[in-house]
Design an enzyme around this catalytic site. Structure first.
Site, short mmCIF file in Angstrom:
data_model
loop_
_atom_site.label_atom_id
_atom_site.label_comp_id
_atom_site.label_asym_id
_atom_site.label_seq_id
_atom_site.Cartn_x
_atom_site.Cartn_y
_atom_site.Cartn_z
CB SER A 237 -0.89 0.01 1.25
OG SER A 237 -1.50 1.27 1.45
CE1 TYR B 175 -3.90 -2.42 5.38
CE2 TYR B 175 -3.11 -0.23 4.80
CZ TYR B 175 -3.65 -1.46 4.43
OH TYR B 175 -3.94 -1.70 3.11
CE LYS C 273 -1.44 -3.92 3.32
NZ LYS C 273 -1.73 -5.15 2.57
#
Length: 252
Positions: free
Chosen positions: A142, A155, A159
């Site tokens: 991401s 998160y 990534k």
């Protein structure tokens, strides 16, 4: 692109980017094992692809579970005799303020995003080594692995870790003819993001290309990286973000 006689696994593919990757792989001849933790969603997605004359097998289950991941690879081999492509697309986003972020949320994100990717890559690489014909791995990262986003510490950490995993695996699996790369989507219109009434307008305003990505945009990049056209590309991350990381204005 031609994926005839190729067998691919795609996790987290009941909808959105993962589904479109499956759909495109099947369109160009691959046999696709479509995984999603939601059994109804996995079955429905696979049926949609079959109705388009694609060869797709639904395999519902938790892609973060080691035993399931190993069985997923074996199901691919049982279905066609080989595994050529493994795409670790499954991931979860649990927003939360860093100072009060709960342990349960952190470990859930780590379980799916890092554990699921690591163990699929491991199981697939073992099978590809055994086959002796190489193969390709692809991880979904991401833009949040490159630029900070509020309430996404956990998160974004996972990534960024996936991109380093891809780079590190170059020294682990290249000798077996296996390539490993990462695609890093920016803002993308999916079933989930389209439910946010301000999403498209906000990201259209702050993305240099004037709009968020479609699932096609991400799938086309993914297909290139797992195709024979990219056979000398490994350890790389391809950002598909309409230029957002070049300027990085906050959506908040």
């Amino acid at each position: 692109m031609d994926f005839s006689n190729k067998t691919a696994i795609v996790t987290g593919a009941g909808q959105g980017i993962g589904f479109e990757i499956c759909r495109q792989l099947a369109k160009y001849g691959a046999t696709v094992l479509l995984n999603d933790i939601d059994e109804k969603l996995a079955n429905s997605a696979a049926e949609t692809i079959r109705l388009e004359n694609g060869n797709c097998i639904a395999v519902p289950g938790d892609s973060g579970d080691l035993n399931f991941v190993n069985s997923l690879v074996q199901q691919a081999v049982s279905a066609t005799g080989h595994l050529d492509i493994a795409i670790a697309n499954a991931g979860i986003t649990l927003f939360g303020d860093f100072l009060s972020y709960p342990a349960g949320s952190l470990y859930k994100v780590l379980h799916v995003n890092i554990g699921g990717t690591f163990f699929l890559a491991q199981a697939a690489s073992r099978q590809m080594k055994l086959q002796g014909k190489g193969g390709t791995l692809l991880f979904t990262s991401s833009v949040t692995g490159h630029q900070a986003h509020k309430d996404l510490a956990a998160y974004s950490m996972t990534k960024a870790a996936l991109e380093m995993l891809a780079k590190n695996l170059v020294v682990e699996v290249s000798q077996y003819g296996i390539t490993v790369n990462t695609v890093a989507p920016g803002a993308t219109l999916t079933e989930r993001t389209e439910s946010d009434p301000g999403y498209a307008s906000t990201w259209s305003r702050i993305t240099p290309m004037g709009k968020p990505a479609s699932v096609d945009d991400i799938a086309h990049a993914a297909l290139f990286l797992v195709s024979d056209h990219a056979r000398h590309i490994t350890g790389q991350t391809l950002l598909v973000d309409g230029g957002w990381t070049a300027t990085s204005p906050s959506p908040y």
